[in-house]
Design a protein around this motif. Structure first.
Motif, mmCIF file in Angstrom:
data_model
loop_
_atom_site.group_PDB
_atom_site.id
_atom_site.type_symbol
_atom_site.label_atom_id
_atom_site.label_comp_id
_atom_site.label_asym_id
_atom_site.label_seq_id
_atom_site.Cartn_x
_atom_site.Cartn_y
_atom_site.Cartn_z
ATOM 1 N N LEU A 174 0.828 -1.208 0.000
ATOM 2 C CA LEU A 174 0.000 0.000 0.000
ATOM 3 C C LEU A 174 0.861 1.258 0.000
ATOM 4 C CD1 LEU A 174 -2.677 -1.265 2.517
ATOM 5 C CD2 LEU A 174 -3.147 -0.618 0.148
ATOM 6 N N LEU B 239 -7.674 1.550 -4.552
ATOM 7 C CA LEU B 239 -7.591 0.088 -4.559
ATOM 8 C C LEU B 239 -8.989 -0.483 -4.757
ATOM 9 C CD1 LEU B 239 -5.765 -2.462 -4.046
ATOM 10 C CD2 LEU B 239 -6.604 -2.365 -1.689
ATOM 11 N N LEU C 22 -5.038 -1.835 5.320
ATOM 12 C CA LEU C 22 -5.822 -0.968 4.430
ATOM 13 C C LEU C 22 -6.482 0.159 5.214
ATOM 14 C CD1 LEU C 22 -7.046 -0.292 1.683
ATOM 15 C CD2 LEU C 22 -8.879 -1.941 2.179
ATOM 16 N N ALA D 114 -3.868 2.676 6.010
ATOM 17 C CA ALA D 114 -3.434 3.418 4.825
ATOM 18 C C ALA D 114 -4.463 4.469 4.421
ATOM 19 C CB ALA D 114 -3.194 2.450 3.674
#
Length: 329
Positions: free
Chosen positions: A230, A239, A255, A258
């Motif tokens: 990432l 994404l 995720l 991020a």
């Protein structure tokens, strides 16, 4: 063929959360004598010897060692959809049971879904809808902007049947297409969609405006996208995951971090782990995240084709013929 002469096929149930669709049952009963798990459990002695196939819809019924041992004449498990990570292929093979899936049936709709997620995320459709219908909205801000899809770069991770269909659609948007795959496609296929092969995943991640995950689940793709991957992506990148959520192709904790830290701009997910996510999960509270309920193949026509494919696979296996879409170890 009289009803009692039809092959006995085990299903989980009819209707409900995991059941075979009620409007499919009439068609299935033309070919099979359907036995629900409840009926089977009530009469194992009689039905165990007669069941020769399992019709697995939405991962049900669960196939384990105990069930296999009680079905000595089982020939095939016909699985709906592409993913087979919920099945123990070695265990099934040890009992002489074949497995089939429906990869071609779902490819077109799933590719359409990928494009829908990309467009919805880039143009902030969900946010825009909520703004448009909110009772508190008095005006639409002129500086409320999305991102371009046309002319942007799309990185496809997994250029299989579905990934290639996405590339065909992306070409119509004049997108620059990069892809990472276990094997490079031939030059004619690459040229047809203008795709450039990235042998290293890192190279794709660093260049793409949109990163699409369309991989099958293997030990190599488990948590394929984590913190390091990432951080390689552009801070303006999105994404998109249409592959597998059940066993984590994406490290969801990484995720969330991020997205919170603006390492990447946004995410659009048709698959998560678990499904559905807990109602207090951070991904459900972020404006820059779109989550859909694993509906990549969820159209009336495609689900009917899946049922027809599964029926053909069962009939072939019981007739001792080559099984369409057989999954091999």
């Amino acid at each position: 063929m009289e009803g009692q002469d039809l092959p006995y096929v085990l299903i989980d149930c009819v209707g409900g959360k995991h059941g075979v669709y009620e409007d499919h049952v009439e068609l299935l009963k033309k070919h099979f004598h359907l036995i629900t798990m409840e009926e089977y459990l009530q009469n194992k002695g009689f039905l165990g010897e007669r069941i020769t196939a399992i019709y697995m819809w939405h991962h049900k019924p669960v196939v384990n060692k105990e069930l296999l041992q009680s079905l000595p004449n089982l020939k095939i498990v016909a699985n709906s959809g592409v993913g087979i990570d919920h099945l123990d292929l070695k265990l099934l093979a040890s009992h002489g049971v074949k497995v089939s899936n429906t990869p071609f049936a779902v490819s077109t709709d799933t590719a359409d879904m990928a494009m829908a997620l990309m467009l919805a995320s880039s143009r902030r459709l969900v946010e825009g809808y909520l703004m448009a219908v909110s009772p508190d909205t008095e005006h639409f801000p002129a500086d409320w902007l999305g991102a371009e899809v046309s002319g942007a770069s799309l990185g496809i991770v997994g250029m299989g049947i579905i990934g290639y269909k996405v590339a065909e659609r992306a070409k119509a948007f004049d997108m620059r297409i990069l892809y990472h795959n276990r094997n490079q496609r031939n030059k004619e296929e690459e040229s047809a969609v203008g795709a450039v092969y990235c042998k290293k995943l890192d190279d794709l991640l660093q260049q793409a405006d949109f990163v699409l995950l369309s991989v099958t689940l293997t030990p190599q793709t488990h948590k394929l996208i984590g913190k390091r991957q990432l951080e390689l992506m552009k801070p303006t990148a999105t994404l998109i995951n249409i592959s597998r959520g059940r066993v984590l192709v994406v490290d969801q904790d990484a995720l969330v971090e991020a997205l919170q830290r603006k390492v990447i701009k946004a995410a659009a997910l048709d698959v998560t782990y678990p499904e559905p996510l807990p109602r207090d999960h951070p991904l459900l509270k972020m404006k820059n995240v779109i989550v859909t309920p694993h509906i990549g193949s969820a159209t009336t026509k495609t689900r009917l084709i899946m049922m027809e494919n599964m029926t053909e696979s069962i009939q072939a296996a019981l007739a001792g013929q080559p099984v369409p879409n057989e999954v091999l170890l």
